[in-house]
Design a protein around this motif. Structure first.
Motif, PDB file in Angstrom:
ATOM      1  N   TYR A   6      83.429  22.663  13.517  1.00 15.75           N
ATOM      2  CA  TYR A   6      82.811  23.586  14.460  1.00 15.75           C
ATOM      3  C   TYR A   6      81.361  23.867  14.069  1.00 15.75           C
ATOM      4  O   TYR A   6      80.464  23.897  14.919  1.00 15.75           O
ATOM      5  CB  TYR A   6      83.595  24.902  14.514  1.00 15.75           C
ATOM      6  N   VAL A  56      76.422  22.343  25.403  1.00 10.18           N
ATOM      7  CA  VAL A  56      77.886  22.330  25.307  1.00 10.18           C
ATOM      8  C   VAL A  56      78.329  22.368  23.846  1.00 10.18           C
ATOM      9  O   VAL A  56      79.254  23.103  23.475  1.00 10.18           O
ATOM     10  CB  VAL A  56      78.463  21.088  26.018  1.00 10.18           C
ATOM     11  N   LEU A  57      77.672  21.587  23.003  1.00  8.70           N
ATOM     12  CA  LEU A  57      78.005  21.587  21.578  1.00  8.70           C
ATOM     13  C   LEU A  57      77.741  22.950  20.950  1.00  8.70           C
ATOM     14  O   LEU A  57      78.531  23.435  20.125  1.00  8.70           O
ATOM     15  CB  LEU A  57      77.194  20.514  20.851  1.00  8.70           C
ATOM     16  N   VAL A  59      77.705  25.950  22.501  1.00  7.61           N
ATOM     17  CA  VAL A  59      78.670  26.929  23.011  1.00  7.61           C
ATOM     18  C   VAL A  59      80.045  26.700  22.382  1.00  7.61           C
ATOM     19  O   VAL A  59      80.707  27.647  21.924  1.00  7.61           O
ATOM     20  CB  VAL A  59      78.749  26.848  24.547  1.00  7.61           C
ATOM     21  N   TRP A  60      80.475  25.445  22.326  1.00  9.52           N
ATOM     22  CA  TRP A  60      81.795  25.146  21.770  1.00  9.52           C
ATOM     23  C   TRP A  60      81.834  25.424  20.272  1.00  9.52           C
ATOM     24  O   TRP A  60      82.750  26.087  19.775  1.00  9.52           O
ATOM     25  CB  TRP A  60      82.165  23.686  22.036  1.00  9.52           C
ATOM     26  N   GLY A  63      81.484  29.214  19.638  1.00  9.04           N
ATOM     27  CA  GLY A  63      82.680  29.918  20.091  1.00  9.04           C
ATOM     28  C   GLY A  63      83.857  29.724  19.155  1.00  9.04           C
ATOM     29  O   GLY A  63      84.585  30.672  18.845  1.00  9.04           O
ATOM     30  N   GLN A  64      84.033  28.504  18.677  1.00 16.66           N
ATOM     31  CA  GLN A  64      85.140  28.225  17.755  1.00 16.66           C
ATOM     32  C   GLN A  64      84.884  28.821  16.373  1.00 16.66           C
ATOM     33  O   GLN A  64      85.794  29.319  15.719  1.00 16.66           O
ATOM     34  CB  GLN A  64      85.358  26.713  17.646  1.00 16.66           C
TER      35      GLN A  64
END
Length: 199
Positions: A6, A56-57, A59-60, A63-64
């Motif tokens: 992450y 996207v990377l 946010v992901w 978030g994780q």
């Protein structure tokens, strides 16, 4: 192991997103060559796609990473209110970047970058995990560096941003406050997972 993945995704996303948004400044000749080689529209399409991949990377990964936070410091509760207060001028400055002829732009030159600095600093004050430091610290460092370089270029080139009336500033202020309200009260919770004002 998952936490490392992450964090890697977050770092890679930041490098991609901030990197592509720095090409005009730090790789101007290369960018111009690509535009001439493939045309402006294909370049914009690739630019947008790369930016989206980076976002996207980010946010992901962020978030994780927040699900298993690695705390560096714990901020007092009152810093959340300070962060919310600092985010209001951030929204106004970002909106002012798209409203032509404001005194705000005439004064600061690049209100978008100044708005990003307010936003990043506000979130650094109120959040103390490693992921927060990477995300908001990365954006803050990028915005500070870019703002300094662009302001210096403006001065050397004699570039100014004339104001066209107070009404333009009022539009930017009203729209900025409305955007802040909508994002803070409605969108921040579902998108980020945190409600700035509780509830």
């Amino acid at each position: 192991m998952d936490e490392e993945i992450y964090m890697l995704a977050l770092i890679l996303g930041l490098l991609i997103f901030l990197g592509i948004h720095s090409t005009r400044l730090f790789a101007a000749d290369w960018r111009e060559h690509q535009v001439q080689r493939m045309g402006l529209t294909p370049w914009k399409a690739i630019y947008s796609l790369v930016s989206l991949i980076g976002l996207v990377l980010i946010v992901w990964g962020y978030g994780q990473a927040r699900l298993s936070p690695e705390w560096l410091w714990v901020s007092p509760v009152w810093t959340r209110h300070l962060a919310a207060l600092l985010t209001i001028p951030a929204f106004i400055l970002i909106v002012a970047a798209y409203v032509p002829g404001t005194h705000i732009r005439a004064r600061v030159g690049h209100p978008m970058l100044l708005g990003v600095k307010f936003w990043a600093l506000a979130h650094l004050i109120a959040n103390g995990t490693l992921a927060d430091l990477l995300l908001f610290g990365g954006f803050l460092a990028w915005a500070v560096a870019l703002f300094i370089v662009l302001r210096r270029r403006d001065r050397l080139a004699g570039i100014t941003y004339p104001a066209k009336g107070v009404s333009r500033d009022l539009i930017a202020i009203v729209l900025g406050i409305v955007a802040f309200g909508v994002f803070a009260m409605v969108l921040h919770g579902p998108l980020i997972g945190v409600r700035p004002f509780g509830g």
